[in-house]
Design a protein around this motif. Sequence first.
Motif, PDB file in Angstrom:
ATOM      1  N   SER A  21       0.828  -1.192   0.000  1.00 55.88           N
ATOM      2  CA  SER A  21       0.000   0.000   0.000  1.00 55.88           C
ATOM      3  C   SER A  21       0.860   1.238   0.000  1.00 55.88           C
ATOM      4  CB  SER A  21      -0.910  -0.005   1.232  1.00 55.88           C
ATOM      5  OG  SER A  21      -0.131   0.108   2.398  1.00 55.88           O
ATOM      6  N   ARG A  49      -2.875   6.603  -7.370  1.00 53.57           N
ATOM      7  CA  ARG A  49      -3.569   5.984  -6.230  1.00 53.57           C
ATOM      8  C   ARG A  49      -4.389   4.774  -6.677  1.00 53.57           C
ATOM      9  NH1 ARG A  49      -4.771  11.641  -3.853  1.00 53.57           N
ATOM     10  NH2 ARG A  49      -3.335  11.770  -2.105  1.00 53.57           N
ATOM     11  N   ASP A  50      -5.053   4.901  -7.836  1.00 54.23           N
ATOM     12  CA  ASP A  50      -5.844   3.770  -8.354  1.00 54.23           C
ATOM     13  C   ASP A  50      -4.944   2.568  -8.601  1.00 54.23           C
ATOM     14  OD1 ASP A  50      -8.138   5.284  -8.263  1.00 54.23           O
ATOM     15  OD2 ASP A  50      -8.132   5.758 -10.412  1.00 54.23           O
ATOM     16  N   GLU A  52      -2.077   1.928  -7.183  1.00 53.43           N
ATOM     17  CA  GLU A  52      -1.598   1.418  -5.917  1.00 53.43           C
ATOM     18  C   GLU A  52      -2.637   0.507  -5.248  1.00 53.43           C
ATOM     19  OE1 GLU A  52       1.511   1.048  -3.216  1.00 53.43           O
ATOM     20  OE2 GLU A  52       1.500   2.177  -5.095  1.00 53.43           O
ATOM     21  N   ARG A  53      -3.912   0.929  -5.304  1.00 49.15           N
ATOM     22  CA  ARG A  53      -4.974   0.109  -4.721  1.00 49.15           C
ATOM     23  C   ARG A  53      -5.072  -1.248  -5.412  1.00 49.15           C
ATOM     24  NH1 ARG A  53      -7.625   5.216  -3.844  1.00 49.15           N
ATOM     25  NH2 ARG A  53      -8.461   5.204  -5.952  1.00 49.15           N
ATOM     26  N   GLU A  54      -4.852  -1.243  -6.728  1.00 48.04           N
ATOM     27  CA  GLU A  54      -4.916  -2.498  -7.468  1.00 48.04           C
ATOM     28  C   GLU A  54      -3.794  -3.448  -7.093  1.00 48.04           C
ATOM     29  OE1 GLU A  54      -4.847  -1.332 -11.522  1.00 48.04           O
ATOM     30  OE2 GLU A  54      -6.875  -0.471 -11.503  1.00 48.04           O
ATOM     31  N   VAL A  89      -2.400  -3.632  -3.984  1.00 52.07           N
ATOM     32  CA  VAL A  89      -2.349  -3.931  -2.546  1.00 52.07           C
ATOM     33  C   VAL A  89      -2.498  -5.440  -2.338  1.00 52.07           C
ATOM     34  CG1 VAL A  89      -3.576  -3.662  -0.372  1.00 52.07           C
ATOM     35  CG2 VAL A  89      -3.215  -1.696  -1.845  1.00 52.07           C
TER      36      VAL A  89
END
Length: 258
Positions: A3, A251-252, A254-256, A258
Motif C-alpha cells: 500500500s 492511487r488507483d 496502488e490500490r490495485e 495492494v
Amino acid sequence: MGSSGSRPGRAPGRPLVGVTAYGERASYLVWEHDTVLLPRTYPDAVFRAGGVPVLLPPRTEAADAVDRLDALVLAGGPDIDPDRYGAERDPHTGPPRPERDAAEYALLRRALEVGIPVLGVCRGIQVLNTALGGTLRQHLPDALGHTGHNPTPGVFGTVDVALEPGSRVHGALGERVRVQCHHHQGLDRLGDGLVVTGLAADGTIEAVELTGREFVVGVQWHPEQDVVPGAAPGTAQDDRGLFAALVAAARDREREHV
C-alpha cells in the motif's frame, strides 16, 4: 507492491511523483556553477495534487528510481537532439543536451515497463512521441506563419485547445481549455500507439495519449503554471487538474496492487 503507506520514509497516502530536472549552468546567491534545477511550479503542483515530488537529475542512473515511484512527470526544457528521431538539425533547433535526452528516454522506458502513470509536459510530450518512434516539426513558425505558441523568450503564449471527448485530458479539464504555451517545436508523425486528444485552432497537436494504458498523457502546454491570465471571471482554467488526475491514477494503481 504494498500500500502507499507501506514504504519507509514516505507520507501515508501521498504517492511519490518523480519529476525530471534540468542540468544547467546557473547563478544564485554568491554562486555560479553547474546545477540540477527545476521551476518551483512543478513540485508545488504535485504537492497541491496530493503527491510528493521527487526531483530526478539528468542521469541515466535515475531510471533505477522508477520502481520506487508511483508516477512520472517529464518536465519541459530544451530541444531534443534531432538525431533521436532521425532528422537533420534545423538552424532554429537549440544545442543538444545529450545527458538529459538519454536520462529521460531511460526513465520513460522503465516507467512504461512497470506501468506507472506518466505525464509529459511540453518537451515531455516530445520525449514521449519520439521515444515511441514519432518525429517533430523543428520550428513551428515556419509551418504556421505565426509565433503564437512562443511569442517571446520567457513569455508564455495563450492558446485555446479543443479536447477529445472521453480522453483523459477531457475528463480532467473539460471540452475546451485556454492554456499557456512556450514551444517552437511540435509533434509531426505520431509515435506508435499514440492518439491525438487535443488540438489548437491552427492544427498544432497539443495533447496525446497512449492507447492501452490507464494514464500515459502528453501535453504541449505547461499545466504547472497558474490560472491563465485574462480568462473570463468564473471560467479561468487552473489546469493543474492534470496533476490531480495523474495523482489519482497513481492511487488507483496502488490500490490495485495492494
